[in-house]
Design an enzyme around this catalytic site. Structure first.
Site, PDB file in Angstrom:
ATOM      1  N   HIS A 151      30.357  44.300  35.620  1.00  0.00           N
ATOM      2  CA  HIS A 151      30.967  43.494  36.680  1.00  0.00           C
ATOM      3  C   HIS A 151      32.389  43.102  36.295  1.00  0.00           C
ATOM      4  O   HIS A 151      33.339  43.311  37.065  1.00  0.00           O
ATOM      5  CB  HIS A 151      30.117  42.250  36.926  1.00  0.00           C
ATOM      6  N   GLU A 152      32.515  42.533  35.106  1.00  0.00           N
ATOM      7  CA  GLU A 152      33.833  42.079  34.668  1.00  0.00           C
ATOM      8  C   GLU A 152      34.771  43.256  34.410  1.00  0.00           C
ATOM      9  O   GLU A 152      35.976  43.160  34.647  1.00  0.00           O
ATOM     10  CB  GLU A 152      33.704  41.207  33.413  1.00  0.00           C
ATOM     11  N   HIS A 183      36.520  44.187  37.618  1.00  0.00           N
ATOM     12  CA  HIS A 183      37.698  43.354  37.872  1.00  0.00           C
ATOM     13  C   HIS A 183      38.848  43.752  36.957  1.00  0.00           C
ATOM     14  O   HIS A 183      39.999  43.902  37.387  1.00  0.00           O
ATOM     15  CB  HIS A 183      37.369  41.880  37.639  1.00  0.00           C
TER      16      HIS A 183
END
Length: 409
Positions: A21-22, A25
């Site tokens: 997820h990170e 980003h």
């Protein structure tokens, strides 16, 4: 043993999901020239970190998530004038939207990869028409029990109709009451609907067909939704085989599974408010835990262990079921994170859409750019959402410990 492996596996997959997820980003922010100064798994005190270029990578003490710090994500931080050109808010709206949505997108990618991998590598269990087990006895009532067949006879059992009629392991079911059968599911559905009466079953044994006439009994059992139903019982299990799919078939299955889980997640999210009163009763009262109700992280870990440890399926099938559960969790997290509520990514996306829509409207009206939304005015709503989310999380932890969910096999 496998229960522990399942719980550890759930934690590992959850942390992997957080990292992906990170990374979504981080990778997109870097791709668009934004400055990312931190990439951490966990929160709280720093346990370990290393700096590579302008970014510090590391692990913190509380493994409850993770974050990537992108300069200029909000108006609530001070920015070095030298970093202004690379600040998040200085980039085009389309690029900012991609960065915000990239975290959830990675959850969807992971889920889809798992859905493709499961049928190709681990396969699906297929119940054949060949009989695997024929116990001496069956339960008089299976509600509250984790198996439909007892290992020994006792006060709460009765003689199994199949055993009494002469069915034996290795027999292949041919027909029921004159109707030829193609699948085990078709056979069991016909048995359940037959009621308490004598039926005629033709089986193939050692190359020849035999006609047997068991008298079915009716048994109370849970139907998987918390309700108790009546169903006729024969008392046999099927021989299970593992079937693996080719790439094209697996891809088609993955699309179907992803779509089903994706749509089901929206339905589950919509049912959360109505499920909370029942969760209170299940936690602090005598109401049994709804197998289709809300489950927290502790409950999911428990169920993950049950998936690997319980059931009669071969181990590859149970591993596939575990990975399917992990795929579903990732889809839920991905969609939940896109809800238009601060401080979720979806909340920032909603603010971005509002800002751009307002900016374009003002331009059409010949008015000056109204600028960015003042996030400080939205903080009370964000804090309220966090309080409600934390409260629900605490309630779920309590429910999972006091009245843990059980896998329905």
């Amino acid at each position: 043993m496998m229960t522990t492996v399942g719980i550890i596996g759930f934690i590992v997959v959850l942390l992997l999901s957080v990292m992906l997820h990170e990374w979504g980003h981080f990778a997109t922010a870097r791709r668009f020239g934004m400055k990312a100064t931190e990439f951490f798994v966990g929160f709280g005190p720093r346990l370990w970190s290393i700096r590579r270029g302008e970014t510090e990578y590391g692990v913190k003490a509380i493994p409850a998530g993770g974050y990537v710090k992108i300069v200029g994500m909000t108006d609530l931080e001070e920015i070095d004038p030298a970093d202004e050109p690379r600040a998040f808010y200085r980039k085009p709206a389309r690029q900012r939207a991609v960065v915000l949505a990239a975290g959830s997108f990675m959850h969807f990618v992971l889920a889809f990869v798992l859905f493709v991998t499961i049928p190709m590598v681990f396969g699906h269990s297929k119940a054949t028409l060949t009989v695997d087990k024929v116990p001496d006895c069956v339960w008089t009532d299976t509600t509250g029990k984790q198996t439909s067949l007892p290992t020994t006879c006792g006060p709460d059992t009765v003689p199994a109709p199949a055993w009494q009629a002469g069915l034996r392991p290795g027999d292949t079911i041919v027909s029921l009451d004159g109707k030829r059968l193609k699948t085990w599911q078709e056979f069991t559905a016909a048995v359940k609907a037959a009621g308490a009466r004598q039926v005629t079953i033709v089986v193939r044994r050692d190359g020849r067909e035999l006609t047997l006439r068991p008298t079915l009994i009716v048994q109370k059992r849970a139907d998987g939704t918390g309700k108790t139903v009546q169903a006729a019982v024969l008392g046999v299990t099927s021989e299970i085989v593992v079937e693996r799919a080719g790439p094209v078939e697996a891809l088609g299955e993955a699309v179907d599974d992803f779509q089903t889980m994706f749509l089901g997640t929206f339905k589950a999210l919509g049912q959360i408010p109505a499920s909370i009163p029942a969760l209170f009763r299940q936690t602090f009262g005598d109401e049994p835990r709804d197998p289709n109700g809300l489950v927290g992280a502790v409950g999911i870990a428990v169920v993950s262990g049950q998936v690997l440890d319980e059931g009669s399926d071969p181990l590859p099938i149970r591993i596939g079921s575990f990975l399917g559960l992990m795929a579903g969790i990732n889809i839920f997290i991905g969609i939940f994170n896109l809800l238009p509520l601060l401080p979720l990514d979806g909340g920032h996306l909603a603010v971005l859409v509002f800002e751009e829509s307002r900016r374009r409207l003002y331009r059409l009206l010949g008015r000056p750019d109204p600028g960015r939304v003042d996030l400080m005015k939205l903080m009370p709503a964000a804090y309220l959402f966090l309080v409600l989310l934390i409260g629900l999380s605490v309630l779920l932890v309590a429910a999972d410990i006091v009245n843990p969910p059980k896998l329905s096999l």
